[in-house]
Design an enzyme around this catalytic site. Structure first.
Site, mmCIF file in Angstrom:
data_model
loop_
_atom_site.group_PDB
_atom_site.id
_atom_site.type_symbol
_atom_site.label_atom_id
_atom_site.label_comp_id
_atom_site.label_asym_id
_atom_site.label_seq_id
_atom_site.Cartn_x
_atom_site.Cartn_y
_atom_site.Cartn_z
ATOM 1 N N ARG A 1 0.839 -1.207 0.000
ATOM 2 C CA ARG A 1 0.000 0.000 0.000
ATOM 3 C C ARG A 1 0.875 1.259 0.000
ATOM 4 O O ARG A 1 0.999 1.939 -1.009
ATOM 5 C CB ARG A 1 -0.958 -0.030 1.206
ATOM 6 C CG ARG A 1 -2.078 0.982 1.127
ATOM 7 C CD ARG A 1 -1.689 2.390 1.543
ATOM 8 N NE ARG A 1 -1.174 2.483 2.903
ATOM 9 C CZ ARG A 1 -0.606 3.573 3.395
ATOM 10 N NH1 ARG A 1 -0.494 4.656 2.647
ATOM 11 N NH2 ARG A 1 -0.109 3.587 4.627
ATOM 12 N N ASP A 2 1.542 1.516 1.093
ATOM 13 C CA ASP A 2 2.325 2.752 1.180
ATOM 14 C C ASP A 2 3.434 2.738 0.138
ATOM 15 O O ASP A 2 3.792 3.777 -0.424
ATOM 16 C CB ASP A 2 2.932 2.872 2.591
ATOM 17 C CG ASP A 2 3.231 4.313 2.970
ATOM 18 O OD1 ASP A 2 2.942 5.213 2.149
ATOM 19 O OD2 ASP A 2 3.735 4.549 4.085
ATOM 20 N N HIS B 1 6.372 4.581 12.289
ATOM 21 C CA HIS B 1 6.277 4.521 10.816
ATOM 22 C C HIS B 1 7.302 5.522 10.277
ATOM 23 O O HIS B 1 7.084 6.717 10.302
ATOM 24 C CB HIS B 1 4.841 4.896 10.433
ATOM 25 C CG HIS B 1 4.558 4.875 8.967
ATOM 26 N ND1 HIS B 1 3.779 3.910 8.372
ATOM 27 C CD2 HIS B 1 4.916 5.716 7.968
ATOM 28 C CE1 HIS B 1 3.674 4.148 7.087
ATOM 29 N NE2 HIS B 1 4.350 5.247 6.808
ATOM 30 N N HIS C 1 10.050 6.902 7.346
ATOM 31 C CA HIS C 1 10.559 6.916 5.971
ATOM 32 C C HIS C 1 12.060 7.208 6.028
ATOM 33 O O HIS C 1 12.551 7.763 7.013
ATOM 34 C CB HIS C 1 9.815 7.970 5.142
ATOM 35 C CG HIS C 1 8.416 7.544 4.804
ATOM 36 N ND1 HIS C 1 8.038 7.162 3.537
ATOM 37 C CD2 HIS C 1 7.313 7.403 5.580
ATOM 38 C CE1 HIS C 1 6.755 6.822 3.541
ATOM 39 N NE2 HIS C 1 6.287 6.959 4.775
ATOM 40 N N CYS D 1 5.135 9.125 -0.092
ATOM 41 C CA CYS D 1 3.746 9.555 0.015
ATOM 42 C C CYS D 1 3.471 10.519 -1.126
ATOM 43 O O CYS D 1 4.245 11.449 -1.350
ATOM 44 C CB CYS D 1 3.500 10.234 1.362
ATOM 45 S SG CYS D 1 1.835 10.900 1.495
ATOM 46 N N ASN E 1 9.608 3.837 2.700
ATOM 47 C CA ASN E 1 9.594 3.482 4.120
ATOM 48 C C ASN E 1 10.901 2.800 4.472
ATOM 49 O O ASN E 1 11.621 2.317 3.599
ATOM 50 C CB ASN E 1 8.469 2.485 4.387
ATOM 51 C CG ASN E 1 7.117 3.102 4.183
ATOM 52 O OD1 ASN E 1 6.629 3.156 3.069
ATOM 53 N ND2 ASN E 1 6.525 3.580 5.241
HETATM 54 C C1 LIG Z 1 -10.341 11.313 0.436
HETATM 55 C C2 LIG Z 1 -10.520 12.042 -0.876
HETATM 56 C C3 LIG Z 1 -11.210 11.170 -1.869
HETATM 57 C C4 LIG Z 1 -11.307 13.280 -0.695
HETATM 58 O O1 LIG Z 1 -11.301 14.085 -1.851
HETATM 59 P P1 LIG Z 1 -12.433 15.191 -2.121
HETATM 60 O O2 LIG Z 1 -12.229 15.750 -3.475
HETATM 61 O O3 LIG Z 1 -12.491 16.124 -0.988
HETATM 62 O O4 LIG Z 1 -13.705 14.267 -2.005
HETATM 63 P P2 LIG Z 1 -15.069 14.298 -2.712
HETATM 64 O O5 LIG Z 1 -15.975 13.651 -1.747
HETATM 65 O O6 LIG Z 1 -15.419 15.640 -3.236
HETATM 66 O O7 LIG Z 1 -14.856 13.314 -3.957
HETATM 67 C C5 LIG Z 1 -14.081 13.623 -5.102
HETATM 68 C C6 LIG Z 1 -14.167 12.478 -6.060
HETATM 69 O O8 LIG Z 1 -13.500 11.339 -5.530
HETATM 70 C C7 LIG Z 1 -14.427 10.266 -5.401
HETATM 71 N N1 LIG Z 1 -14.126 9.588 -4.165
HETATM 72 C C8 LIG Z 1 -14.143 10.124 -2.943
HETATM 73 N N2 LIG Z 1 -13.767 9.214 -2.060
HETATM 74 C C9 LIG Z 1 -13.528 8.079 -2.737
HETATM 75 C C10 LIG Z 1 -13.123 6.794 -2.362
HETATM 76 N N3 LIG Z 1 -12.841 6.483 -1.101
HETATM 77 N N4 LIG Z 1 -12.985 5.873 -3.289
HETATM 78 C C11 LIG Z 1 -13.222 6.145 -4.580
HETATM 79 N N5 LIG Z 1 -13.599 7.376 -5.017
HETATM 80 C C12 LIG Z 1 -13.775 8.326 -4.085
HETATM 81 C C13 LIG Z 1 -15.784 10.892 -5.399
HETATM 82 O O9 LIG Z 1 -16.738 9.974 -5.833
HETATM 83 C C14 LIG Z 1 -15.568 12.017 -6.358
HETATM 84 O O10 LIG Z 1 -15.574 11.477 -7.668
HETATM 85 P P3 LIG Z 1 -16.169 12.326 -8.900
HETATM 86 O O11 LIG Z 1 -17.572 12.657 -8.480
HETATM 87 O O12 LIG Z 1 -15.303 13.532 -9.008
HETATM 88 O O13 LIG Z 1 -16.047 11.395 -10.055
HETATM 89 C C15 LIG Z 1 -9.171 12.389 -1.453
HETATM 90 O O14 LIG Z 1 -8.622 13.359 -0.658
HETATM 91 C C16 LIG Z 1 -8.268 11.179 -1.541
HETATM 92 O O15 LIG Z 1 -8.594 10.122 -2.056
HETATM 93 N N6 LIG Z 1 -7.070 11.370 -1.092
HETATM 94 C C17 LIG Z 1 -6.096 10.290 -1.183
HETATM 95 C C18 LIG Z 1 -5.425 10.225 0.079
HETATM 96 C C19 LIG Z 1 -4.408 9.110 0.060
HETATM 97 O O16 LIG Z 1 -4.687 7.978 -0.308
HETATM 98 N N7 LIG Z 1 -3.173 9.458 0.482
HETATM 99 C C20 LIG Z 1 -2.140 8.534 0.602
HETATM 100 C C21 LIG Z 1 -2.314 7.676 1.826
HETATM 101 S S1 LIG Z 1 -1.903 8.457 3.337
HETATM 102 C C22 LIG Z 1 -0.253 8.151 3.557
HETATM 103 O O17 LIG Z 1 0.405 7.663 2.709
HETATM 104 C C23 LIG Z 1 0.351 8.475 4.887
HETATM 105 C C24 LIG Z 1 0.539 7.227 5.738
HETATM 106 C C25 LIG Z 1 -0.781 6.674 6.160
HETATM 107 O O18 LIG Z 1 1.221 6.214 5.031
HETATM 108 C C26 LIG Z 1 1.342 7.553 7.018
HETATM 109 C C27 LIG Z 1 2.513 8.460 6.798
HETATM 110 O O19 LIG Z 1 3.545 8.089 6.199
HETATM 111 O O20 LIG Z 1 2.367 9.597 7.275
#
Ligand SMILES: CC(C)(COP(=O)([O-])OP(=O)([O-])OC[C@H]1O[C@@H](n2cnc3c(N)ncnc32)[C@H](O)[C@@H]1OP(=O)([O-])[O-])[C@@H](O)C(=O)NCCC(=O)NCCSC(=O)C[C@@](C)(O)CC(=O)[O-]
Length: 731
Positions: free
Chosen positions: A41-42, A247, A249, A280, A289
């Site tokens: 995933r990450d 966690h 990196h 990320c 990571n």
């Molecule tokens: C959360 C949102 C979607 C909000 O994004 P948004 O634009 O605020 O949300 P929205 O509700 O307006 O939706 C926008 C569009 O996304 C769709 N949508 C909305 N939600 C979903 C969903 N779950 N699955 C599939 N589609 C989705 C929704 O249907 C819509 O589609 P459209 O109408 O434009 O065709 C956006 O901000 C997002 O997906 N962000 C991705 C965040 C992410 O995955 N980041 C990486 C992981 S975090 C990380 O790596 C850190 C971590 C955990 O590892 C720890 C560390 O290292 O710190």
């Protein structure tokens, strides 16, 4: 530099084992460390370029679990528009073979993600009544700073916490356990140094909502051990350390130090990523990571014991292997320092070359056991295409050495050509083409033909990658085997056919990784007779089916100027070839001289210039003192191949039954020079005519040395043959 390593070398495994420290008989509970493997995933979420196929992700997770991992993040239910690589997570969950006691968690950013997951789980319960759920765990995430949270989740931290509370409550009601992440706990790429009190506040909030554990992420990878210590001191004031995970990196190379600091502070769960995959998408510049291999290695023999599946541990050597495997799939080296160190030691590399152009490597390079060299080159290799050429693709050329010693004395080399931009690189329906060269040549002889294939291949034919194998007394293999070959040929060493089988069999499990074997559709092309050492010629069937790849199923075989004939033919041709090989000029003052001489003489002047240049580059080597150049395949070796009394006859008698069992294409040059028309007609008659073959073709403007004289025409005939096969499949 990218170092290829798709093989599980025995030496490597032994070495990795040697570096393994047996687990202490008993570990007090406080010293047991859990690993959450976040690579799928990450790690993968940050990959640029083509979306990684579902089957690769499935294989990655399954391999990790087999290596002992018991907590693995298998993907996320996020918007594929935001994080394209995580599209297909539902399919990954559906296709995974689940193992008992393993948590296959998925990241869920919002209610929409949870709804999608719950729907999937409900559907699965309807169809697979009684089977274990596809997952029993989700993770939710929020940052310690508003700036990062807005970039990552498009809302502020308080807004996120509100959404997560609802998600956590709903997930818990459905029997899912929930893990929380806090990002940017040390520094934020948008707002600088993080306020640790904020980290504590967010972590507490997550636990209060019902998360069973909170993972503290140094998302940017800037943290230093003393900062990690300070941060933990602050967070631990209101959060039990048993519910914290680390966690880290490795952007600034401090990840392992930070892991150890976290352990010293009582943290017992560490997130890590195989091969150091990751980053990320919303943290510019952040690298992967901390690698799982590095964590395993660092803790070996220490007071800490890494817990694995079913009460065992996680196998370091397996993880190193997986790290290399997935990195290679992504077109790069494993980023794990331990992975690199162990692989380098195992390969005992002394020469590794990287060059920007195809004509720059291997010349004079003596490969040592397990050493390899790799380079990028652009196809088409040389200009002069009459047809408009597509944009050159970045193609990887990797050369491998297969070492069957002590079971058999001769080593063998093979080169793989693959293209990370090729959409079919991981397509199990696409073909893997395997080439064998003719007597007196070398594995690289096919490069102009491969370049033409790449240039011409269209939608109808899907090619995955190319391999070219080299006989032990030819090319670079001959250099490796020089001492053994000096023992002499037929009178001194009686090379029994079973030995041949062994040397050819040996690379099979190595050449194509065992896991991949079933997903490659193999297609073999053989130029003229492919004979190996000391006068033993390997007939078509043993070479390409029972011999080289005993356990592999070939899609089809193309024979180019197949040199087999009945007893009635061939005695004159044979002595002509033996005499020619023994008396030929084999030394030139320089490559330039060799090129200039050949360009105007003998059959060489008929060769396509690209092939001639390729021959000068790869067929010749400097002599001992470097003052002249000579043939890589010595005259005695070439002549010994022609002397073979059995090979061509055996091939002649086996060929009709071979054609019945394997789809076979036959290609000859249009000019009947070494092989009289009567020999060709006789073969065709014996197999039952053209209708018994996949195809039968003559390459215009070429004689026996088709590969040398007309690589373009040959590539066209190959593509015709491949297109027929594809059509056959569609039909
Ligand atoms: C959360 C949102 C979607 C909000 O994004 P948004 O634009 O605020 O949300 P929205 O509700 O307006 O939706 C926008 C569009 O996304 C769709 N949508 C909305 N939600 C979903 C969903 N779950 N699955 C599939 N589609 C989705 C929704 O249907 C819509 O589609 P459209 O109408 O434009 O065709 C956006 O901000 C997002 O997906 N962000 C991705 C965040 C992410 O995955 N980041 C990486 C992981 S975090 C990380 O790596 C850190 C971590 C955990 O590892 C720890 C560390 O290292 O710190």
């Amino acid at each position: 530099m990218l170092t290829p390593s798709p093989v599980r070398l025995r030496a490597f495994r032994a070495l990795a084992r040697a570096y393994s420290v047996p687990a202490a008989a008993a570990h007090s509970k406080q010293h047991i460390v859990n690993i959450v493997e976040v690579g799928p995933r990450d790690g993968l979420q940050n990959e640029k370029g083509a979306v990684i196929p579902v089957e690769t992700k499935v294989e990655l997770v399954e391999r990790l679990v087999r290596a002992g991992v018991s907590n693995v993040e298998a993907g996320s239910f996020v918007s594929p528009k935001w994080v394209p690589q995580m599209g297909g997570t539902a399919d990954v969950l559906k296709r995974l073979t689940k193992e008992r006691g393993v948590h296959y968690s998925v990241l869920v950013p919002n209610q929409r993600g949870l709804d999608d997951l719950l729907l999937l789980l409900a559907q699965q319960q309807l169809t697979d009544l009684g089977s274990p759920p596809l997952t029993d765990e989700i993770s939710v995430f929020v940052a310690a700073t508003d700036a990062f949270n807005k970039a990552n989740l498009n809302c502020t931290v308080p807004e996120s916490l509100q959404k997560i509370a609802a998600v956590t409550e709903a997930a818990t009601k459905h029997g899912l356990r929930v893990r929380g992440y806090v990002s940017v706990v040390i520094a934020c790429p948008y707002s600088g140094r993080t306020d640790y009190h904020k980290v504590r506040e967010v972590a507490s909030a997550l636990l209060n909502m019902g998360c069973y554990e909170v993972s503290l992420g140094d998302t940017v990878g800037m943290g230093r051990p003393h900062e990690v210590a300070e941060m933990l001191d602050v967070v631990k004031r209101s959060v039990p350390v048993e519910q914290l995970a680390g966690h880290f990196h490795d952007t600034y190379g401090t990840a392992i130090a930070n892991v150890l600091t976290a352990l010293e502070h009582g943290v017992r769960t560490i997130d890590a990523s195989v091969g150091g995959l990751g980053g990320c998408p919303y943290s510019p510049g952040a690298t992967g990571n901390v690698s799982t291999e590095d964590v395993l290695y660092a803790l070996q023999g220490s007071q800490y014991h890494v817990a694995g599946r079913n009460g065992g541990t996680i196998n370091l050597e397996e993880m190193v292997d997986i790290g290399w495997w997935i990195s290679e799939k992504l077109g790069r080296e494993s980023a794990s320092r331990v992975g690199r160190a162990l692989r380098a030691k195992a390969r005992k590399t002394t020469t590794t070359s990287l060059a920007p152009a195809i004509n720059c490597v291997l010349t004079g390079t003596v490969l040592t056991p397990h050493s390899s060299c790799m380079l990028f080159f652009s196809l088409p290799l040389l200009p002069s295409s009459p047809s408009p050429s597509p944009a050159p693709r970045r193609t990887m050329k990797e050369t491998y050495t297969f070492d069957p010693r002590p079971n058999y004395p001769l080593r063998l080399t093979a080169t793989r050509y693959s293209d990370t931009a090729n959409p079919h690189l991981h397509n199990p329906d696409a073909l893997t083409l395997i080439f064998a060269h003719g007597t007196g040549f070398h594995k690289e002889q096919w490069e102009p033909t491969i370049a033409e294939l790449e240039r011409r291949v269209g939608d109808g034919v899907k090619i995955r990658e190319y391999w070219s194998v080299e006989a032990p007394n030819h090319g670079d293999s001959a250099a490796l085997n020089e001492d053994v070959l000096k023992l002499g040929y037929t009178p001194v060493c009686e090379w029994r056919p079973s030995w041949m089988g062994r040397v050819c069999t040996k690379p099979a499990p190595l050449l194509i990784r065992p896991r991949d074997r079933h997903s490659h559709r193999l297609f073999a092309a053989q130029a003229r007779r492919h004979r190996t050492l000391h006068g033993r010629r390997i007939p078509v069937r043993p070479v390409l089916t029972a011999g080289y790849f005993p356990t592999l199923k070939f899609h089809s075989l193309i024979c180019v100027e197949l040199m087999c004939s009945s007893e009635a033919f061939g005695t004159t041709a044979k002595s002509f070839l033996i005499n020619g090989a023994e008396k030929r000029r084999d030394t030139w003052s320089s490559r330039e001289e060799a090129y200039n001489v050949m360009k105007t003489r003998g059959t060489w002047k008929e060769w396509d210039d690209r092939v001639l240049r390729n021959y000068i580059e790869y067929g010749l080597k400097p002599t001992g003192d470097g003052s002249t150049v000579t043939l890589k395949c010595a005259r005695t070796q070439e002549a010994a191949c022609y002397r073979d009394p059995i090979g061509p006859r055996r091939a002649y008698h086996l060929f009709p039954s071979f054609v019945k069992s394997t789809r076979t294409h036959l290609i000859y040059g249009a000019i009947d020079d070494y092989l009289p028309a009567a020999v060709k007609d006789d073969i065709l008659r014996r197999v039952g005519g053209e209708s018994s073959l996949g195809s039968y073709a003559r390459v215009p403007g070429a004689g026996h040395l088709v590969v040398q004289m007309n690589p373009t025409g040959l590539a066209e005939k190959f593509l015709d043959a491949l297109a027929r096969d594809s059509k056959l499949q569609v039909d």
